[in-house]
Design a protein around this motif. Structure first.
Motif, mmCIF file in Angstrom:
data_model
loop_
_atom_site.group_PDB
_atom_site.id
_atom_site.type_symbol
_atom_site.label_atom_id
_atom_site.label_comp_id
_atom_site.label_asym_id
_atom_site.label_seq_id
_atom_site.Cartn_x
_atom_site.Cartn_y
_atom_site.Cartn_z
ATOM 1 N N VAL A 25 0.851 -1.180 0.000
ATOM 2 C CA VAL A 25 0.000 0.000 0.000
ATOM 3 C C VAL A 25 0.893 1.239 0.000
ATOM 4 O O VAL A 25 1.782 1.354 0.844
ATOM 5 N N GLU A 26 0.654 2.150 -0.942
ATOM 6 C CA GLU A 26 1.459 3.360 -1.061
ATOM 7 C C GLU A 26 0.702 4.571 -0.545
ATOM 8 O O GLU A 26 -0.472 4.773 -0.890
ATOM 9 N N ILE A 87 -7.818 4.101 10.865
ATOM 10 C CA ILE A 87 -7.466 2.760 11.321
ATOM 11 C C ILE A 87 -6.008 2.523 10.966
ATOM 12 O O ILE A 87 -5.498 3.060 9.979
ATOM 13 N N ARG A 88 -5.355 1.732 11.814
ATOM 14 C CA ARG A 88 -3.969 1.355 11.553
ATOM 15 C C ARG A 88 -3.911 -0.153 11.416
ATOM 16 O O ARG A 88 -4.446 -0.887 12.243
ATOM 17 N N ILE A 89 -3.241 -0.585 10.333
ATOM 18 C CA ILE A 89 -3.007 -2.000 10.084
ATOM 19 C C ILE A 89 -1.505 -2.127 9.864
ATOM 20 O O ILE A 89 -1.002 -1.763 8.800
ATOM 21 N N GLY A 90 -0.787 -2.584 10.894
ATOM 22 C CA GLY A 90 0.677 -2.616 10.812
ATOM 23 C C GLY A 90 1.226 -1.217 10.620
ATOM 24 O O GLY A 90 0.882 -0.300 11.365
ATOM 25 N N ASP A 91 2.035 -1.017 9.582
ATOM 26 C CA ASP A 91 2.596 0.300 9.285
ATOM 27 C C ASP A 91 1.626 1.199 8.532
ATOM 28 O O ASP A 91 1.873 2.395 8.383
ATOM 29 N N VAL A 92 0.543 0.644 8.024
ATOM 30 C CA VAL A 92 -0.382 1.380 7.164
ATOM 31 C C VAL A 92 -1.393 2.158 8.000
ATOM 32 O O VAL A 92 -2.044 1.605 8.886
ATOM 33 N N LEU A 93 -1.523 3.448 7.690
ATOM 34 C CA LEU A 93 -2.502 4.313 8.350
ATOM 35 C C LEU A 93 -3.512 4.767 7.307
ATOM 36 O O LEU A 93 -3.140 5.374 6.290
ATOM 37 N N LEU A 94 -4.783 4.459 7.549
ATOM 38 C CA LEU A 94 -5.874 4.803 6.644
ATOM 39 C C LEU A 94 -6.813 5.790 7.309
ATOM 40 O O LEU A 94 -7.066 5.692 8.509
ATOM 41 N N GLU A 95 -7.361 6.718 6.519
ATOM 42 C CA GLU A 95 -8.306 7.720 7.026
ATOM 43 C C GLU A 95 -9.602 7.647 6.219
ATOM 44 O O GLU A 95 -9.576 7.639 4.984
ATOM 45 N N VAL A 96 -10.729 7.621 6.925
ATOM 46 C CA VAL A 96 -12.046 7.560 6.272
ATOM 47 C C VAL A 96 -12.264 8.820 5.443
ATOM 48 O O VAL A 96 -12.086 9.939 5.930
ATOM 49 N N LEU A 129 -2.677 7.404 4.364
ATOM 50 C CA LEU A 129 -1.801 8.440 4.911
ATOM 51 C C LEU A 129 -0.369 7.942 5.056
ATOM 52 O O LEU A 129 0.577 8.693 4.849
ATOM 53 N N GLU A 130 -0.219 6.669 5.444
ATOM 54 C CA GLU A 130 1.105 6.051 5.591
ATOM 55 C C GLU A 130 1.046 4.669 4.963
ATOM 56 O O GLU A 130 0.149 3.889 5.264
ATOM 57 N N GLY A 131 1.985 4.384 4.084
ATOM 58 C CA GLY A 131 1.987 3.125 3.361
ATOM 59 C C GLY A 131 2.718 2.011 4.085
ATOM 60 O O GLY A 131 3.269 2.191 5.167
ATOM 61 N N GLY A 132 2.731 0.852 3.458
ATOM 62 C CA GLY A 132 3.386 -0.328 4.010
ATOM 63 C C GLY A 132 2.794 -1.575 3.389
ATOM 64 O O GLY A 132 2.345 -1.562 2.250
ATOM 65 N N ARG A 133 2.748 -2.630 4.169
ATOM 66 C CA ARG A 133 2.242 -3.918 3.700
ATOM 67 C C ARG A 133 1.071 -4.327 4.583
ATOM 68 O O ARG A 133 1.121 -4.172 5.804
ATOM 69 N N ILE A 134 0.036 -4.876 3.969
ATOM 70 C CA ILE A 134 -1.105 -5.434 4.701
ATOM 71 C C ILE A 134 -1.227 -6.892 4.302
ATOM 72 O O ILE A 134 -1.188 -7.223 3.117
ATOM 73 N N VAL A 140 -6.115 -4.899 13.384
ATOM 74 C CA VAL A 140 -6.631 -3.596 12.966
ATOM 75 C C VAL A 140 -6.964 -2.788 14.213
ATOM 76 O O VAL A 140 -7.745 -3.232 15.053
ATOM 77 N N ASP A 141 -6.373 -1.617 14.311
ATOM 78 C CA ASP A 141 -6.603 -0.726 15.451
ATOM 79 C C ASP A 141 -7.347 0.507 14.959
ATOM 80 O O ASP A 141 -6.921 1.151 13.993
ATOM 81 N N THR A 142 -8.465 0.849 15.604
ATOM 82 C CA THR A 142 -9.221 2.034 15.206
ATOM 83 C C THR A 142 -8.774 3.242 16.004
ATOM 84 O O THR A 142 -8.412 3.135 17.180
ATOM 85 N N ILE A 143 -8.780 4.408 15.342
ATOM 86 C CA ILE A 143 -8.377 5.667 15.958
ATOM 87 C C ILE A 143 -9.500 6.665 15.678
ATOM 88 O O ILE A 143 -9.474 7.375 14.670
ATOM 89 N N PRO A 144 -10.541 6.716 16.522
ATOM 90 C CA PRO A 144 -11.688 7.564 16.242
ATOM 91 C C PRO A 144 -11.437 9.050 16.507
ATOM 92 O O PRO A 144 -10.501 9.422 17.214
ATOM 93 N N GLY A 145 -12.298 9.851 15.890
ATOM 94 C CA GLY A 145 -12.380 11.256 16.241
ATOM 95 C C GLY A 145 -11.339 12.195 15.690
ATOM 96 O O GLY A 145 -11.178 13.281 16.216
ATOM 97 N N ARG A 146 -10.646 11.843 14.632
ATOM 98 C CA ARG A 146 -9.675 12.743 14.041
ATOM 99 C C ARG A 146 -10.354 13.625 13.020
ATOM 100 O O ARG A 146 -10.939 13.136 12.062
ATOM 101 N N PRO A 147 -10.303 14.943 13.165
ATOM 102 C CA PRO A 147 -10.918 15.822 12.169
ATOM 103 C C PRO A 147 -10.207 15.696 10.817
ATOM 104 O O PRO A 147 -9.002 15.489 10.762
ATOM 105 N N VAL A 148 -10.969 15.821 9.744
ATOM 106 C CA VAL A 148 -10.418 15.749 8.405
ATOM 107 C C VAL A 148 -9.384 16.860 8.238
ATOM 108 O O VAL A 148 -9.581 17.979 8.674
#
Length: 151
Positions: A25-26, A87-96, A129-134, A140-148
């Motif tokens: 994931v890039e 959400i964070r999956i390993g090194d990968v950080l994803l934002e809704v 937001l941050e790439g890596g391998r999935i 999977v760790d959720t990180i709620p409440g971050r403003p866009v």
């Protein structure tokens, strides 16, 4: 804690999804080899096996993860829906970015009524937001409440 239950990618729109064990994931681009790699915001789609089970009960038959056109299926729980949640999956950080609305194509591939059964159960669209391998089995760790817009 939920884990990645399955991963699906397709090289182009309307091509069948194929199941893989791991993906690269890039940041700012998405899953290497997937149809949405390099798009502006639609980098990765995520759904939950819990929501698929609910959809299957409403639909009256199994709703296979690979036919929903989503990239990642989590083992259980609720996929964050609010823009800015992460959400964070390993090194990968994803934002809704937004909720992933099920498309009419689902009625053609799964069966009439699948689109409606998946409404409000179709998961979310994320930007990377941050790439890596999935890989299947990653936690999977959720990180709620971050403003866009805030990193």
């Amino acid at each position: 804690m939920p884990t990645v239950a399955s991963i699906h990618v397709a090289k182009a729109t309307r091509l069948p999804m194929r199941e893989v064990e791991a993906v690269t994931v890039e940041a700012g681009k998405g899953i290497v080899g997937d149809r949405y790699h390099g798009t502006r915001h639609r980098h990765v789609t995520v759904q939950s096996a819990t929501a698929l089970q609910e959809a299957s009960e409403l639909f009256g038959a199994a709703v296979p993860a690979g036919l929903t056109r989503r990239n990642l299926t989590l083992s259980d729980g609720v996929v964050p829906r609010d823009p800015g949640d992460r959400i964070r999956i390993g090194d990968v950080l994803l934002e809704v970015v937004r909720v992933a609305a099920p498309c009419k194509l689902l009625d053609d591939t799964i069966g009439r009524g699948a689109q409606e059964a998946l409404r409000r159960r179709g998961g979310s669209v994320f930007r990377v937001l941050e790439g890596g391998r999935i890989a299947v089995g990653d936690e999977v760790d959720t990180i709620p409440g971050r403003p866009v817009g805030i990193t």
